[in-house]
Motif scaffolding. Structure first.
Motif, PDB file in Angstrom:
ATOM      1  N   GLN A   1      99.972  68.623  82.547  1.00  0.00           N
ATOM      2  CA  GLN A   1     101.222  68.937  82.027  1.00  0.00           C
ATOM      3  C   GLN A   1     102.372  68.315  82.547  1.00  0.00           C
ATOM      4  O   GLN A   1     103.327  67.860  81.944  1.00  0.00           O
ATOM      5  N   GLN A   2     102.349  68.224  83.818  1.00  0.00           N
ATOM      6  CA  GLN A   2     103.618  67.543  84.353  1.00  0.00           C
ATOM      7  C   GLN A   2     103.526  66.023  84.132  1.00  0.00           C
ATOM      8  O   GLN A   2     104.609  65.381  83.900  1.00  0.00           O
ATOM      9  N   ASP A   3     102.209  65.541  84.134  1.00  0.00           N
ATOM     10  CA  ASP A   3     102.221  64.083  83.906  1.00  0.00           C
ATOM     11  C   ASP A   3     102.797  63.637  82.386  1.00  0.00           C
ATOM     12  O   ASP A   3     103.446  62.727  82.260  1.00  0.00           O
ATOM     13  N   ALA A   4     102.297  64.501  81.514  1.00  0.00           N
ATOM     14  CA  ALA A   4     102.766  64.597  80.113  1.00  0.00           C
ATOM     15  C   ALA A   4     104.471  64.580  79.912  1.00  0.00           C
ATOM     16  O   ALA A   4     104.828  63.650  79.165  1.00  0.00           O
ATOM     17  N   THR A   5     104.978  65.510  80.749  1.00  0.00           N
ATOM     18  CA  THR A   5     106.458  65.817  80.624  1.00  0.00           C
ATOM     19  C   THR A   5     107.103  64.431  81.457  1.00  0.00           C
ATOM     20  O   THR A   5     108.055  64.066  80.688  1.00  0.00           O
ATOM     21  N   GLU A   6     106.472  63.913  82.316  1.00  0.00           N
ATOM     22  CA  GLU A   6     107.172  62.547  82.874  1.00  0.00           C
ATOM     23  C   GLU A   6     107.005  61.487  81.902  1.00  0.00           C
ATOM     24  O   GLU A   6     107.871  60.758  81.776  1.00  0.00           O
ATOM     25  N   GLU A   7     105.831  61.405  81.371  1.00  0.00           N
ATOM     26  CA  GLU A   7     105.858  60.535  80.489  1.00  0.00           C
ATOM     27  C   GLU A   7     106.846  60.234  79.381  1.00  0.00           C
ATOM     28  O   GLU A   7     107.245  59.562  78.778  1.00  0.00           O
ATOM     29  N   ARG A   8     107.107  61.634  78.680  1.00  0.00           N
ATOM     30  CA  ARG A   8     108.034  61.845  77.532  1.00  0.00           C
ATOM     31  C   ARG A   8     109.416  61.748  78.213  1.00  0.00           C
ATOM     32  O   ARG A   8     110.249  61.072  77.458  1.00  0.00           O
ATOM     33  N   VAL A   9     109.936  62.014  79.471  1.00  0.00           N
ATOM     34  CA  VAL A   9     110.833  61.641  79.978  1.00  0.00           C
ATOM     35  C   VAL A   9     111.433  60.209  79.973  1.00  0.00           C
ATOM     36  O   VAL A   9     112.483  59.432  79.803  1.00  0.00           O
ATOM     37  N   THR A  10     110.262  59.450  80.755  1.00  0.00           N
ATOM     38  CA  THR A  10     110.322  58.152  81.132  1.00  0.00           C
ATOM     39  C   THR A  10     110.360  57.151  79.734  1.00  0.00           C
ATOM     40  O   THR A  10     111.133  56.146  79.798  1.00  0.00           O
ATOM     41  N   TYR A  11     109.699  57.580  78.866  1.00  0.00           N
ATOM     42  CA  TYR A  11     109.431  56.499  77.768  1.00  0.00           C
ATOM     43  C   TYR A  11     109.706  57.497  76.416  1.00  0.00           C
ATOM     44  O   TYR A  11     109.105  58.568  76.103  1.00  0.00           O
ATOM     45  N   ALA A  12     110.742  57.129  75.806  1.00  0.00           N
ATOM     46  CA  ALA A  12     111.079  57.501  74.405  1.00  0.00           C
ATOM     47  C   ALA A  12     110.187  57.312  73.428  1.00  0.00           C
ATOM     48  O   ALA A  12     109.630  56.045  73.159  1.00  0.00           O
ATOM     49  N   ARG A  13     109.855  58.313  72.567  1.00  0.00           N
ATOM     50  CA  ARG A  13     109.034  57.805  71.453  1.00  0.00           C
ATOM     51  C   ARG A  13     109.748  57.553  70.064  1.00  0.00           C
ATOM     52  O   ARG A  13     110.889  58.127  69.609  1.00  0.00           O
ATOM     53  N   ILE A  14     109.317  56.380  69.404  1.00  0.00           N
ATOM     54  CA  ILE A  14     110.168  55.780  68.321  1.00  0.00           C
ATOM     55  C   ILE A  14     109.076  55.676  67.188  1.00  0.00           C
ATOM     56  O   ILE A  14     108.033  55.146  67.305  1.00  0.00           O
ATOM     57  N   ASP A  15     109.175  56.085  66.183  1.00  0.00           N
ATOM     58  CA  ASP A  15     108.404  55.940  64.791  1.00  0.00           C
ATOM     59  C   ASP A  15     109.408  55.658  63.806  1.00  0.00           C
ATOM     60  O   ASP A  15     110.291  56.075  63.427  1.00  0.00           O
ATOM     61  N   VAL A  16     108.753  54.325  62.961  1.00  0.00           N
ATOM     62  CA  VAL A  16     109.352  53.711  62.063  1.00  0.00           C
ATOM     63  C   VAL A  16     108.734  53.555  60.863  1.00  0.00           C
ATOM     64  O   VAL A  16     107.484  53.201  60.924  1.00  0.00           O
ATOM     65  N   SER A  17     109.029  53.874  59.706  1.00  0.00           N
ATOM     66  CA  SER A  17     108.509  53.725  58.421  1.00  0.00           C
ATOM     67  C   SER A  17     109.310  52.895  57.410  1.00  0.00           C
ATOM     68  O   SER A  17     110.307  53.236  57.378  1.00  0.00           O
ATOM     69  N   VAL A  18     108.577  51.686  57.120  1.00  0.00           N
ATOM     70  CA  VAL A  18     109.428  51.084  56.152  1.00  0.00           C
ATOM     71  C   VAL A  18     108.998  50.612  54.925  1.00  0.00           C
ATOM     72  O   VAL A  18     107.563  50.617  54.571  1.00  0.00           O
ATOM     73  N   SER A  19     109.717  50.333  54.015  1.00  0.00           N
ATOM     74  CA  SER A  19     109.129  49.946  52.529  1.00  0.00           C
ATOM     75  C   SER A  19     109.905  48.950  51.614  1.00  0.00           C
ATOM     76  O   SER A  19     111.297  48.704  52.209  1.00  0.00           O
ATOM     77  N   ASN A  20     109.794  48.229  51.045  1.00  0.00           N
ATOM     78  CA  ASN A  20     110.607  47.327  50.277  1.00  0.00           C
ATOM     79  C   ASN A  20     111.270  48.102  49.042  1.00  0.00           C
ATOM     80  O   ASN A  20     111.954  47.179  48.292  1.00  0.00           O
ATOM     81  N   SER A  21     110.899  49.460  48.742  1.00  0.00           N
ATOM     82  CA  SER A  21     111.820  50.052  47.606  1.00  0.00           C
ATOM     83  C   SER A  21     111.920  51.361  48.185  1.00  0.00           C
ATOM     84  O   SER A  21     111.216  52.291  48.939  1.00  0.00           O
ATOM     85  N   ALA A  22     113.340  52.049  47.803  1.00  0.00           N
ATOM     86  CA  ALA A  22     113.400  53.362  48.191  1.00  0.00           C
ATOM     87  C   ALA A  22     112.542  54.259  47.257  1.00  0.00           C
ATOM     88  O   ALA A  22     112.414  55.838  47.725  1.00  0.00           O
ATOM     89  N   ARG A  23     112.241  53.946  46.324  1.00  0.00           N
ATOM     90  CA  ARG A  23     111.337  54.971  45.267  1.00  0.00           C
ATOM     91  C   ARG A  23     109.900  54.946  46.090  1.00  0.00           C
ATOM     92  O   ARG A  23     109.341  55.973  45.752  1.00  0.00           O
ATOM     93  N   TYR A  24     109.519  54.292  46.985  1.00  0.00           N
ATOM     94  CA  TYR A  24     108.338  54.636  47.898  1.00  0.00           C
ATOM     95  C   TYR A  24     108.613  56.088  48.511  1.00  0.00           C
ATOM     96  O   TYR A  24     107.532  56.871  48.759  1.00  0.00           O
ATOM     97  N   TYR A  25     109.759  56.296  48.805  1.00  0.00           N
ATOM     98  CA  TYR A  25     110.059  57.704  49.675  1.00  0.00           C
ATOM     99  C   TYR A  25     110.531  58.546  48.511  1.00  0.00           C
ATOM    100  O   TYR A  25     110.112  59.814  48.720  1.00  0.00           O
ATOM    101  N   ASP A  26     111.215  58.283  47.567  1.00  0.00           N
ATOM    102  CA  ASP A  26     111.616  59.199  46.687  1.00  0.00           C
ATOM    103  C   ASP A  26     111.669  58.603  44.978  1.00  0.00           C
ATOM    104  O   ASP A  26     112.154  57.897  44.839  1.00  0.00           O
ATOM    105  N   PRO A  27     110.293  59.117  44.491  1.00  0.00           N
ATOM    106  CA  PRO A  27     110.265  58.357  43.100  1.00  0.00           C
ATOM    107  C   PRO A  27     111.478  58.626  42.129  1.00  0.00           C
ATOM    108  O   PRO A  27     111.571  58.169  41.058  1.00  0.00           O
ATOM    109  N   SER A  28     112.241  59.797  42.467  1.00  0.00           N
ATOM    110  CA  SER A  28     113.284  60.160  41.512  1.00  0.00           C
ATOM    111  C   SER A  28     114.426  58.988  41.599  1.00  0.00           C
ATOM    112  O   SER A  28     115.395  59.055  40.991  1.00  0.00           O
ATOM    113  N   VAL A  29     114.576  58.156  42.596  1.00  0.00           N
ATOM    114  CA  VAL A  29     115.645  57.182  42.826  1.00  0.00           C
ATOM    115  C   VAL A  29     115.593  56.335  41.623  1.00  0.00           C
ATOM    116  O   VAL A  29     114.372  55.954  41.093  1.00  0.00           O
TER     117      VAL A  29
END
Length: 315
Positions: free
Chosen positions: A231-259
Motif C-alpha cells: 500500500q505504501q509503495d502504491a501511494t508513493e507511485e501515485r504521488v511521484t507519477y501523475a496518471r493521465i488518460d486521454v481519449s481522442v476522436s475525429n468527431s464530437a459525435r463520437y462522444y455525443d451523438p446528439s451533437v
C-alpha cells in the motif's frame, strides 16, 4: 438440338438460382455473425461468474482445511490502526499529493496526435501504460494512458491541449495522500514493534506448542507488514507519477451523438454508406458468379435430359 440445350432462358434460370444461393449464403453468414456477437457478452459474463464461483469454492475449501488443522490460532494482540481521515489536521512539513487527469478531445488526425503525444510523454521521462488507435465505418478514435512525473504534469497537460479542434471533457483531480501514507507508516512501525516482542517471547518459550503459536503469530504479522508495504509503495507511485488518460476522436459525435453534424460529417456518412452498399453488392456478385459456374451445367444437363425424353415420346 444443341441450340435448344443452351438458350437464353437456360442462362437466366441458372443466374436466378445462383443469385438466390448467394443471397441465402449472405443472409445466413451475417445472421450467424450477429447472433455470435450478441452471445459473446453472455458467454464472457458466464465464464467470469464460473471463475468467481470456482475461486470462492477454492477459498472455502482452503478455509475449512485451515480451520481443521489449527482452530486455536492466536490472533495478534495489536489491532490495525485506523486511517487518518482529517488530512488537513496532520502537521506534516511536506504534504503528499496525487494527480489524475482525464480528457476527451476532438482532433483532425487521431493517429498522428496519439503518436506525437506518446513520443512527448516518453521524452518527459513518463511511462506509457497503453495506447491504441482504431477506426470504424464512421469515426476514427484512440486512447492513451500514461504516468508522468508529477513535477512536469502541468507541461504535459498543456501539450495534451495543443492542436486540438475542441475539448469535449476535461477533468483534473488532486488528492491529498498524506493521511493515508502516515497512517500506513504508523501501522508498519506498530507491527514491527509487536514482532520484536513476539520474537523475544519465542526465544524464552519452553513448550513446543507455545513456540508454534508464536511462530504463527509472527507469520501473520509478516503478511500484514507486506500488505502495508505494498500500500505504501502504491501511494508513493501515485504521488511521484501523475496518471493521465486521454481519449481522442475525429468527431464530437463520437462522444455525443446528439451533437449537430458538420458538413464534413454528413459527407463522410454518405460516403461510408455508399462504400458499405458497394461492398455488399460486390460480395453478392462474386458469389453469384461462383454459384453460376455450378448451377449452369446442372440446368443445362436437366434441359438436355428433358429434350431427350421429349424426342423419344415424339418418336
Amino acid at each position: 438440338m444443341i441450340r435448344n440445350i443452351f438458350t437464353k432462358r437456360i442462362f437466366i434460370i441458372s443466374f436466378v438460382l445462383a443469385l438466390s444461393t448467394a443471397l441465402i449464403q449472405f443472409t445466413a453468414t451475417h445472421f450467424s455473425q450477429r447472433i455470435y456477437n450478441m452471445a459473446m457478452p453472455f458467454n464472457a459474463n458466464y465464464a467470469e461468474l464460473s471463475k468467481e464461483e470456482s475461486s470462492f469454492g477454492g477459498i472455502m475449501m482452503r478455509s475449512e482445511v485451515s480451520d481443521s488443522i489449527d482452530t486455536k490460532m492466536i490472533e495478534p494482540s495489536t489491532q490495525m490502526m485506523p486511517f487518518y481521515n482529517e488530512d488537513n489536521a496532520l502537521e506534516v512539513d511536506n504534504r503528499l499529493y496525487s494527480t489524475t487527469s482525464f480528457s476527451q478531445l476532438v482532433v483532425k488526425d487521431v493517429s498522428s496526435y496519439v503518436g506525437s503525444l506518446r513520443d512527448y510523454i516518453l521524452s518527459s521521462d513518463g511511462r506509457v501504460l497503453s495506447s491504441n488507435v482504431s477506426a470504424s465505418s464512421r469515426y476514427s478514435y484512440g486512447n492513451i494512458s500514461a504516468r508522468v512525473p508529477s513535477a512536469s504534469v502541468d507541461k504535459v497537460l498543456a501539450r495534451v491541449r495543443e492542436g486540438v479542434v475542441s475539448v469535449v471533457r476535461e477533468e483534473t483531480n488532486i488528492q491529498d495522500e498524506t493521511g493515508t501514507y502516515v497512517s500506513v507508516a504508523d501501522q508498519i512501525v506498530a507491527l514491527q514493534d509487536q514482532k520484536i516482542t513476539l520474537e523475544m517471547q519465542l526465544v524464552e518459550a519452553k513448550d513446543a506448542v507455545a513456540k508454534r503459536r508464536i511462530e504463527l503469530q509472527i507469520q501473520r504479522i509478516d503478511q500484514q507488514i507486506a500488505q502495508l508495504n505494498s500500500q505504501q509503495d502504491a501511494t508513493e507511485e501515485r504521488v511521484t507519477y501523475a496518471r493521465i488518460d486521454v481519449s481522442v476522436s475525429n468527431s464530437a459525435r463520437y462522444y455525443d451523438p446528439s451533437v449537430r453534424p458538420t458538413l464534413w460529417d454528413m459527407i463522410q456518412t454518405a460516403w461510408n454508406s455508399l462504400a458499405t452498399v458497394a461492398y455488399y453488392i460486390g460480395y453478392v456478385m462474386v458469389f453469384t458468379a461462383m454459384y453460376l459456374v455450378i448451377w449452369l451445367p446442372i440446368v443445362v444437363f436437366i434441359n438436355f435430359v428433358r429434350l431427350v425424353l421429349s424426342n423419344k415420346r415424339e418418336e
